[in-house]
Write a protein that holds these residues in place. Structure first.
Motif, PDB file in Angstrom:
ATOM      1  N   THR B 140      -4.519  65.676  10.585  1.00 46.64           N
ATOM      2  CA  THR B 140      -4.528  65.590  12.090  1.00 46.64           C
ATOM      3  C   THR B 140      -3.515  66.869  12.503  1.00 46.64           C
ATOM      4  O   THR B 140      -3.906  67.063  13.862  1.00 46.64           O
ATOM      5  CB  THR B 140      -3.897  64.299  12.787  1.00 46.64           C
ATOM      6  N   GLY B 141      -2.738  67.321  11.910  1.00 47.38           N
ATOM      7  CA  GLY B 141      -1.922  68.434  12.342  1.00 47.38           C
ATOM      8  C   GLY B 141      -0.746  67.935  13.020  1.00 47.38           C
ATOM      9  O   GLY B 141       0.235  68.593  13.546  1.00 47.38           O
ATOM     10  N   SER B 193      -9.828  68.324  10.341  1.00 44.78           N
ATOM     11  CA  SER B 193      -9.129  69.545  10.549  1.00 44.78           C
ATOM     12  C   SER B 193     -10.134  70.734  11.007  1.00 44.78           C
ATOM     13  O   SER B 193     -10.078  71.550  11.809  1.00 44.78           O
ATOM     14  CB  SER B 193      -8.313  69.987   9.582  1.00 44.78           C
ATOM     15  N   HIS B 196     -11.032  70.338  14.488  1.00 48.17           N
ATOM     16  CA  HIS B 196      -9.882  70.832  15.202  1.00 48.17           C
ATOM     17  C   HIS B 196      -9.908  72.263  15.338  1.00 48.17           C
ATOM     18  O   HIS B 196      -9.432  72.644  16.496  1.00 48.17           O
ATOM     19  CB  HIS B 196      -8.505  70.588  14.657  1.00 48.17           C
ATOM     20  N   ALA B 246      -4.881  72.348   7.396  1.00 52.77           N
ATOM     21  CA  ALA B 246      -4.967  71.356   8.357  1.00 52.77           C
ATOM     22  C   ALA B 246      -3.700  71.329   9.373  1.00 52.77           C
ATOM     23  O   ALA B 246      -3.691  71.027  10.425  1.00 52.77           O
ATOM     24  CB  ALA B 246      -4.796  70.042   7.637  1.00 52.77           C
ATOM     25  N   ALA B 249      -4.184  74.497  11.671  1.00 54.54           N
ATOM     26  CA  ALA B 249      -5.407  74.247  12.317  1.00 54.54           C
ATOM     27  C   ALA B 249      -5.115  73.579  14.102  1.00 54.54           C
ATOM     28  O   ALA B 249      -5.630  73.954  14.818  1.00 54.54           O
ATOM     29  CB  ALA B 249      -6.322  73.163  11.784  1.00 54.54           C
TER      30      ALA B 249
END
Lengths: 385, 385
Positions: B140-141, B193, B196, B246, B249
Motif C-alpha cells: 500500500t505504501g 502497487s 498506485h 511498492a 510507488a
C-alpha cells in the motif's frame, strides 16, 4: 540490494511563482541573513521577489559568495550572523551559495575554529541555524541534501562536509529563475548533475533495480534536455525537467541500496583548487579516464549503461563499452566541457601536485571499493592528458 | 510540468536485520501501543524481534486488525491508547494495520466522534500520537505517506483520509519478513502497487519526464519481479525490489508535477465495501475497463506505456493501445486477479448499488479531469462484466 537508511525532510516548493510561498515558510518578524552570490539575482527579479516576501522581517544581506565558495568569505558571513543574532539563513542562488550557507548556518552556532567543521566532515556540528533556499541554478542538489563543499583559497583546499543539521528546512525551485543564466552555467550544471548520478550508478553491478532504473531515467533526461536548454533558454518544460532532475540526482534517492564511487569528485576538487578549472570541467576530464582505468570492475554497469541509456547493442562487449565512453565524452564536449587536461593548458607536470594534495587530505583509498590510491590517480590522469 | 510541493520526513530503515534499529527510534521507557493483524507476526519471528527491541518499554498490544481495517475495531484500540496514555503507536504488519493505526494515532488525540476524521478527510486532525511502522507486506505504501483507508462495516463505507500528522515518523522494512507471506498476499500487493503507479501515470500527457520515467521504472520492476516472487518466495533480491518499489510507488515521488486519477481506487473501494472483493481484485476489474472507456483522453499516455514499458511498437495506435490493455489484464490474471465482475460472481445487477454509494459519498466527479460521473461508472462497470 544493500541495506540503507533514507531520511530527507526538506520541503520543496517547485514551479512558477513559488517564491511567493516563502511567506508561509518564514516566522513573521524573524531576523534573516539573506546570502547570495555575484548579484545576478538583482538583475533577474529574484531579489525583488524575495524581499517582497520578507517585508515583515528584519533582513540582513551578505552578497558576494563566489563560485567554489571561499572559507575566507564565509567566515565573515558567520560573524555577521552572530552579531545580528539572526534566526534563519536564507540562501538565494546556486550550489555555491547554498553550500557556503550550510557552513554559515553551522558556524553561527559553533564556538571553536570554523575550519573544524570541514576537517571533521561535519561531525563536530551539534547545532545549526535553520536554512532555507531559493534555488536559481540546477546543478549541485545541495538544495535537498546534507552536504556542502568549501574552498580555503589560502591553502588550495577544496573539501566537503555534511550534517543533518544543515539540511535545508525548505527549498523553493522556480525554473523561470534559470532563464537568464549564462549558457555556460546551465551546461556546467547539466554535466555536474550527470556525474552525480554516475557516482551512484557506475559501480559494480548490485541488484538494486529501483536505484538503477531511476538513475537511467535521470541520465536520459539530461542527455535529452541538457542540449535543448542551450538551444531554447526560455522553454519552461525543459528548464523544469533539468531543475527537478538535478535535485533528484543528489537528494538521497539514488544511493538507496547501492555503493557509491565519488572518486571523480574527489580528484576533480583537487584540480579546481590547484588550477582553477570549473567543477564541471574537472568531472569531464576525470570520469571517462577513470572508467577506462577501472573498466574490468565496472564492466557490468558500463554495459548496462551502454544498452539501456545509450541504446548501444551491436559490437562485442569491449566495443560497446568504448563507444559508451566516447558518447559520454561527446556529450561533455557538446556541453562545452572538453575531456582532456591539455584542453585546459595542463600537461603531465600538473599531476604530481594532485597526488600530493590527495595524500595531504587523507584520500588514499577512493572509489566504491576503496582501491583507488594516489598512484592510481596518477595513471587515471595520464589517460586524460 | 505542474507546480507541486513535496514533503516526506518519514525515516526509512531498509534491509536485513533492520528491526533491531527500532531501539534507536524509540525513547527509552516509553509507553507503546503495538498494533497488529491476525497474528502471523507471531509465527514468522517478527513479533519476537519487536518485543526484544522494546524490552525497556511498557508495551500494550492490540491485535486482530482485519484486512480493510474496520472502524468498529479501531475505535476499541483508540480507547486503549487513551486509557493507557501511550506515547507512540507502533504498527507491525501490512497496509491495513498501518492505515488503521493512523486512525488510532489521530483518534487518541481527538475528543469528538472519531468518524469525523474520515468524513473530513483528515482535516479535523489537529494533533496525533507519533506513529512508527514495521512493515511486513509490500503493497500500500502507507508506511511512507500521510493517507489511510478505513471501512465502517455497519454501513458498508470504505473511505480514505489523510494528514501530515499521521505520517509515520519512521518505518522499518525488512524484506525477509515477507518470505512467509501467502502467495495471494504477495500477488495482491504487486497488483495494488502497480495500480498506485498507474493512478499517477496513466493521465493525459503532461511533460513531466522525471515522474514519467520513474513510474515506468517501477512498473517494469513489478512486471519482472511480481511473478518471480511467487516462483521463488525466498529470493531476497526479488522481495527487496518489490518492497522498495511498492514504497516508492506511493510516497509522493511520482505525483510531483503530474495530475492524478484515483478513479479506479474510488470505484474499487465501493466494490470491496459492498461485495467483499479483495482490494486488488477490484483494481484488476476496474482499471482496464476505465482505460477503454477513457481511451481518447488517455491516448498519449497509453501509447507511451505500450512503447516504453511493454515494448509494443508494431500495429496502429488503436491496436497498440488494445494490446497494452490486454497485456495488463494478462498480468493481473497471472497474479491471481481476474479482470471481470463475473469472475467474482457478480453481474449487471450489482452495478446500481455502486452508483448509489458513490453518490452517497459525494464522489460525483472522479478522474484527473473530474469528468467521471456515477453514470460513467455504470458504463465502465458494464465494460467489465
Amino acid at each position: 540490494m544493500n541495506n540503507f537508511t533514507y531520511f530527507n525532510p526538506t520541503k520543496v516548493h517547485f514551479g512558477k511563482g513559488q517564491i511567493a510561498t516563502l511567506k508561509q515558510e518564514i516566522t513573521p518578524n524573524s531576523r534573516i541573513l539573506m546570502t547570495y552570490g555575484g548579484g545576478s539575482i538583482k538583475k533577474n527579479g529574484v531579489y525583488d521577489q524575495v524581499i517582497d516576501a520578507l517585508k515583515d522581517c528584519s533582513v540582513f544581506e551578505f552578497g558576494g559568495i563566489e563560485p567554489n565558495p571561499h572559507y575566507e568569505t564565509l567566515t565573515k558571513a558567520i560573524e555577521l550572523a552572530k552579531q545580528e543574532k539572526v534566526d534563519l539563513i536564507l540562501a538565494v542562488g546556486g550550489g555555491s551559495v547554498i553550500d557556503g550557507s550550510k557552513l554559515i548556518a553551522a558556524g553561527a552556532c559553533y564556538e571553536g575554529d570554523y575550519w573544524d567543521i570541514i576537517t571533521t566532515g561535519g561531525n563536530c556540528v551539534k547545532k545549526a541555524l535553520p536554512l532555507g533556499c531559493v534555488l536559481t541554478l540546477p546543478a549541485t542538489g545541495s538544495e535537498m541534501n546534507r552536504n556542502g563543499v568549501v574552498t580555503r583559497a589560502a591553502t588550495q583546499d577544496k573539501l566537503s562536509f555534511g550534517s543533518d543539521l544543515v539540511r535545508p528546512a525548505f527549498s523553493i525551485l522556480d525554473p523561470e529563475t534559470t532563464y537568464s543564466l549564462p549558457a555556460r552555467q546551465i551546461a556546467n550544471g547539466a554535466v555536474d548533475s550527470f556525474v552525480h548520478i554516475m557516482e551512484q550508478y557506475m559501480t559494480y553491478p548490485v541488484k538494486a533495480k529501483v536505484s538503477d532504473r531511476f538513475a537511467e531515467s535521470l541520465l536520459l533526461n539530461i542527455l535529452e534536455d541538457g542540449p535543448t536548454a542551450l538551444e531554447k533558454p526560455n522553454d519552461y518544460e525543459v528548464r523544469a525537467n533539468l531543475m527537478w532532475t538535478a535535485t533528484m540526482a543528489l537528494n538521497g534517492t539514488l544511493k538507496n541500496g547501492v555503493p557509491s564511487d565519488w572518486a571523480t569528485h574527489a580528484i576533480g576538487h583537487e584540480l579546481t583548487a590547484l588550477f582553477g578549472l570549473d567543477h564541471a570541467q574537472t568531472l569531464a576530464v576525470v570520469m571517462p579516464s577513470l572508467w577506462r582505468y577501472k573498466k574490468e570492475q565496472k564492466k557490468g554497469k558500463l554495459l548496462q549503461y551502454a544498452n539501456r541509456v545509450l541504446n548501444i547493442t551491436s559490437g562485442n562487449e569491449d566495443e560497446q563499452i568504448e563507444l559508451a565512453i566516447q558518447k559520454t565524452e561527446e556529450f561533455f564536449v557538446l556541453m562545452g566541457n572538453p575531456t582532456t587536461l591539455s584542453a585546459y593548458g595542463l600537461d603531465e607536470s600538473a599531476i604530481p601536485a594532485v597526488k600530493q594534495k590527495l595524500i595531504e587530505h587523507g584520500m588514499l583509498a577512493l572509489g566504491e571499493h576503496g582501491d583507488i590510491t594516489p598512484d592510481d590517480v596518477v595513471e587515471i590522469l595520464k589517460l586524460a592528458l
